[in-house]
Motif scaffolding. Structure first.
Motif, PDB file in Angstrom:
ATOM      1  N   ARG A 127       0.866  -1.184   0.000  1.00 17.41           N
ATOM      2  CA  ARG A 127       0.000   0.000   0.000  1.00 17.41           C
ATOM      3  C   ARG A 127       0.896   1.224   0.000  1.00 17.41           C
ATOM      4  O   ARG A 127       1.937   1.242   0.652  1.00 17.41           O
ATOM      5  CB  ARG A 127      -0.864   0.050   1.268  1.00 17.41           C
ATOM      6  N   VAL A 138     -10.000   1.417 -10.380  1.00 14.33           N
ATOM      7  CA  VAL A 138      -9.722   2.801 -10.010  1.00 14.33           C
ATOM      8  C   VAL A 138     -10.985   3.359  -9.360  1.00 14.33           C
ATOM      9  O   VAL A 138     -12.076   3.224  -9.906  1.00 14.33           O
ATOM     10  CB  VAL A 138      -9.321   3.650 -11.238  1.00 14.33           C
ATOM     11  N   VAL A 189      -5.026  -4.838  -8.215  1.00 10.63           N
ATOM     12  CA  VAL A 189      -4.548  -3.478  -8.041  1.00 10.63           C
ATOM     13  C   VAL A 189      -5.758  -2.572  -7.851  1.00 10.63           C
ATOM     14  O   VAL A 189      -6.662  -2.543  -8.694  1.00 10.63           O
ATOM     15  CB  VAL A 189      -3.735  -3.003  -9.274  1.00 10.63           C
ATOM     16  N   SER A 190      -5.771  -1.846  -6.746  1.00 12.16           N
ATOM     17  CA  SER A 190      -6.829  -0.870  -6.477  1.00 12.16           C
ATOM     18  C   SER A 190      -6.163   0.483  -6.284  1.00 12.16           C
ATOM     19  O   SER A 190      -5.219   0.607  -5.506  1.00 12.16           O
ATOM     20  CB  SER A 190      -7.613  -1.233  -5.219  1.00 12.16           C
ATOM     21  N   VAL A 191      -6.661   1.476  -7.008  1.00 16.16           N
ATOM     22  CA  VAL A 191      -6.121   2.834  -6.922  1.00 16.16           C
ATOM     23  C   VAL A 191      -7.265   3.769  -6.575  1.00 16.16           C
ATOM     24  O   VAL A 191      -8.354   3.670  -7.156  1.00 16.16           O
ATOM     25  CB  VAL A 191      -5.466   3.271  -8.257  1.00 16.16           C
ATOM     26  N   ALA A 223      -2.896   3.601  -3.276  1.00 16.77           N
ATOM     27  CA  ALA A 223      -2.935   2.354  -4.042  1.00 16.77           C
ATOM     28  C   ALA A 223      -2.710   1.171  -3.125  1.00 16.77           C
ATOM     29  O   ALA A 223      -2.012   1.275  -2.115  1.00 16.77           O
ATOM     30  CB  ALA A 223      -1.877   2.365  -5.139  1.00 16.77           C
TER      31      ALA A 223
END
Length: 158
Positions: free
Chosen positions: A79, A138, A103-105, A92
């Protein structure tokens, strides 16, 4: 400002950055009472951008041994957060379990989220080239706050 004044300020800020780094490392240590503690490492990394210097705060962690189902591959998580002048605050989280990457933004500005969404196919292709199955998301806003473990708090104001 005079060179001597700049040197004193630089020295003070360097000492402060090193002290914060040391505190973050100490806060990253697992509770000695926990036998099968998950691995966790916290640190800050400076970045130079065209608009000036910024600092990204990182946390890298791994599930504790035996967490989840038996024989399951441990999940690694990275993170980070940083504030770029052109995009605003960004956060992120990257999770990796075996050959699956998620992947998380989060972008706090809607226009920054739109710009990042336009680039998700490039990231997905790069992950596929590394032989990883992936999900890239995203979001607008901030990630949900994680609860810190006991003794893991730090006063960033001082």
């Amino acid at each position: 400002a005079a060179p001597g004044d700049l040197a004193v300020r630089l020295l003070d800020e360097t000492e402060g950055a090193l002290a914060r780094q040391e505190l973050m490392q100490l806060a990253s240590l697992p509770d000695p009472k926990e036998v099968a503690a998950a691995s966790r490492w916290m640190f800050e990394a400076p970045f130079m951008t065209p608009q000036g210097a910024t600092v990204a705060q990182f946390e890298i962690s791994r599930d504790a041994p035996g967490a989840g189902t038996s024989g399951a591959t441990p999940t690694w998580r990275a993170r980070f957060s940083l504030d770029l002048e052109a995009l605003g605050p960004l956060h992120a989280q990257i999770s990796l379990a075996g050959d699956h990457a998620q992947v998380s933004v989060w972008a706090e500005r809607p226009e920054a989220a739109a710009r990042l969404r336009d680039q998700t196919s490039s990231l997905t292709q790069a992950l596929m080239a590394a032989h990883l199955r992936s999900e890239v998301m995203v979001h607008v806003g901030q990630p949900a706050a994680a609860t810190a473990a006991a003794g893991q708090f730090m006063d960033r104001a001082t």
